[in-house]
Design a protein around this motif. Structure first.
Motif, short mmCIF file in Angstrom:
data_model
loop_
_atom_site.label_atom_id
_atom_site.label_comp_id
_atom_site.label_asym_id
_atom_site.label_seq_id
_atom_site.Cartn_x
_atom_site.Cartn_y
_atom_site.Cartn_z
N ARG A 281 42.10 39.91 38.80
CA ARG A 281 40.97 40.18 37.61
C ARG A 281 41.18 41.68 37.16
O ARG A 281 41.70 42.46 37.93
CB ARG A 281 39.53 39.78 37.78
CG ARG A 281 39.45 38.22 38.06
CD ARG A 281 37.95 37.99 38.24
NE ARG A 281 37.48 36.63 38.23
CZ ARG A 281 37.38 35.94 37.13
NH1 ARG A 281 37.60 36.28 35.79
NH2 ARG A 281 37.38 34.65 37.32
N PRO A 282 40.90 41.97 35.70
CA PRO A 282 41.01 43.26 35.46
C PRO A 282 39.81 44.23 35.89
O PRO A 282 39.04 43.77 36.57
CB PRO A 282 40.76 43.31 33.83
CG PRO A 282 39.95 42.07 33.74
CD PRO A 282 40.56 41.04 34.94
N VAL A 283 40.40 45.74 35.77
CA VAL A 283 39.38 46.45 36.21
C VAL A 283 38.01 46.42 35.17
O VAL A 283 37.98 46.46 34.13
CB VAL A 283 39.93 47.91 36.18
CG1 VAL A 283 38.96 49.09 36.48
CG2 VAL A 283 41.06 48.24 37.12
N PRO A 284 36.98 46.30 35.88
CA PRO A 284 35.38 46.20 35.28
C PRO A 284 35.14 47.52 34.69
O PRO A 284 34.16 48.17 35.24
CB PRO A 284 34.79 45.41 36.06
CG PRO A 284 35.07 46.00 37.39
CD PRO A 284 36.70 46.27 37.64
N ALA B 63 45.30 44.46 26.48
CA ALA B 63 44.18 44.76 26.12
C ALA B 63 43.03 43.65 25.82
O ALA B 63 41.75 43.90 26.35
CB ALA B 63 44.13 45.73 24.79
N THR B 64 43.32 42.70 25.34
CA THR B 64 42.32 41.51 24.94
C THR B 64 41.79 41.09 26.36
O THR B 64 40.69 41.08 26.66
CB THR B 64 42.94 40.37 24.51
OG1 THR B 64 43.44 40.86 23.21
CG2 THR B 64 42.14 39.47 24.20
N GLY B 65 42.70 40.95 27.61
CA GLY B 65 42.38 40.48 28.82
C GLY B 65 41.69 41.54 29.47
O GLY B 65 40.42 41.09 30.22
N ALA B 66 41.87 42.80 29.41
CA ALA B 66 41.33 43.93 30.06
C ALA B 66 40.09 44.01 29.57
O ALA B 66 38.89 44.65 30.22
CB ALA B 66 42.07 45.11 29.88
N ALA B 67 39.56 43.53 28.39
CA ALA B 67 38.11 43.91 27.89
C ALA B 67 37.13 42.94 28.41
O ALA B 67 36.26 42.82 28.12
CB ALA B 67 38.26 43.79 26.23
N GLN B 68 37.74 42.02 29.22
CA GLN B 68 36.79 40.90 29.85
C GLN B 68 35.65 41.80 30.92
O GLN B 68 35.86 42.61 31.40
CB GLN B 68 37.59 40.06 30.95
CG GLN B 68 36.88 38.91 31.39
CD GLN B 68 37.72 37.87 32.03
OE1 GLN B 68 38.67 38.27 32.87
NE2 GLN B 68 37.46 36.52 32.20
N ALA C 261 30.12 44.43 38.40
CA ALA C 261 31.42 43.97 38.21
C ALA C 261 31.54 42.56 38.08
O ALA C 261 32.22 41.83 37.12
CB ALA C 261 32.17 44.51 39.51
N LEU C 262 30.92 41.92 39.14
CA LEU C 262 30.93 40.61 39.04
C LEU C 262 30.30 40.10 37.56
O LEU C 262 30.92 38.87 37.13
CB LEU C 262 29.84 39.85 39.86
CG LEU C 262 30.57 40.02 41.66
CD1 LEU C 262 29.43 39.55 42.56
CD2 LEU C 262 31.75 39.23 41.67
N ALA C 263 29.15 40.60 37.24
CA ALA C 263 28.74 40.08 36.05
C ALA C 263 29.48 40.29 34.68
O ALA C 263 29.66 39.45 33.60
CB ALA C 263 27.31 40.78 35.54
#
Length: 239
Positions: free
Chosen positions: A33-36, A234-239, A101-103
């Motif tokens: 998963r991306p860095v939160p 960038a779209t995925g990292a915004a998760q 982070a989980l949230a």
């Protein structure tokens, strides 16, 4: 002895909600998963507030949530003040970092912040609704991030209950409001009550969040290849 039991049950509730968060986002997806970044920024604010306390002797007096003092900002700033000593402060910040982070991985950054804000503001509003002049349902005791953290964690339990595909996943989620209410009734432990608030808000928020352009998706419904990596776009990292 009562204080020990109080602390143990309080910690146990958080562990239960943490487990719900892991089941919701998928423990096996964590490394991909991306860095939160939003959760990191929120944690940085909490750390900065502690540094402020250490460097300014008047920080607590100016920023805590004592209802005898005036200041519209106190309901927000008091969340980032810590009054539980070294261990309490470290615990509060560490648990905030993990739960945020989980949230973020489930709700995504903006909605996670809105739910966290709900954990800050709702207890005070409920107190006012019932005519309370002191934060009786707010565990922060004039300062501390634990109440908002428990509130946010409980939203994950609610989402797990509504999206879980197996009974063994849903049982821990059901246990969160049950344990929280029991803690409030037996100990007047505000952490339990705010967890119930968060659970209700999470259950309300999920159907609404599903209408967003990028709705939250539990791990059970995410194909392995669809989980973004640290090098995602960038779209995925915004998760």
């Amino acid at each position: 002895m009562d204080a020990i039991i109080f602390n143990l049950t309080t910690a146990a509730l958080l562990v239960l909600m943490f487990k719900c968060g892991l089941l919701l986002v998928g423990e096996d997806t964590m490394r991909r998963r991306p860095v939160p970044w939003v959760a990191i920024a929120l944690t940085a604010v909490a750390v900065g507030a502690v540094v402020l306390q250490l460097t300014w002797s008047g920080a607590m007096d100016a920023l805590d949530g004592d209802p005898r003092k005036t200041g519209w900002w106190r309901v927000v700033t008091s969340v980032f003040m810590q009054n539980g000593g070294l261990f309490g402060g470290v615990w509060n910040i560490a648990t905030l970092a993990v739960i945020a982070a989980l949230a973020q991985w489930f709700w995504r950054g903006p909605l996670m912040l809105l739910l966290f804000a709900g954990g800050i503001l709702l207890p005070q509003q409920i107190d006012a609704l019932f005519g309370e002049t002191a934060p009786s349902t707010d565990p922060r005791n004039f300062a501390g991030s634990s109440g908002a953290t428990y509130f946010l964690a409980a939203t994950l339990a609610a989402a797990l209950l509504l999206t879980g595909t197996q009974t063994k996943e849903r049982l821990p989620a059901v246990g969160v409001p049950a344990a929280g209410l029991a803690m409030w009734l037996a100990q007047e432990n505000g952490h339990g009550l705010v967890a119930c608030y968060g659970f209700v808000l999470g259950a309300i928020a999920l159907p609404l969040a599903r209408r967003l352009p990028r709705p939250p998706v539990p791990a059970a419904l995410v194909p392995p290849a669809a989980v973004p990596t640290d090098g995602a776009s960038a779209t995925g990292a915004a998760q």
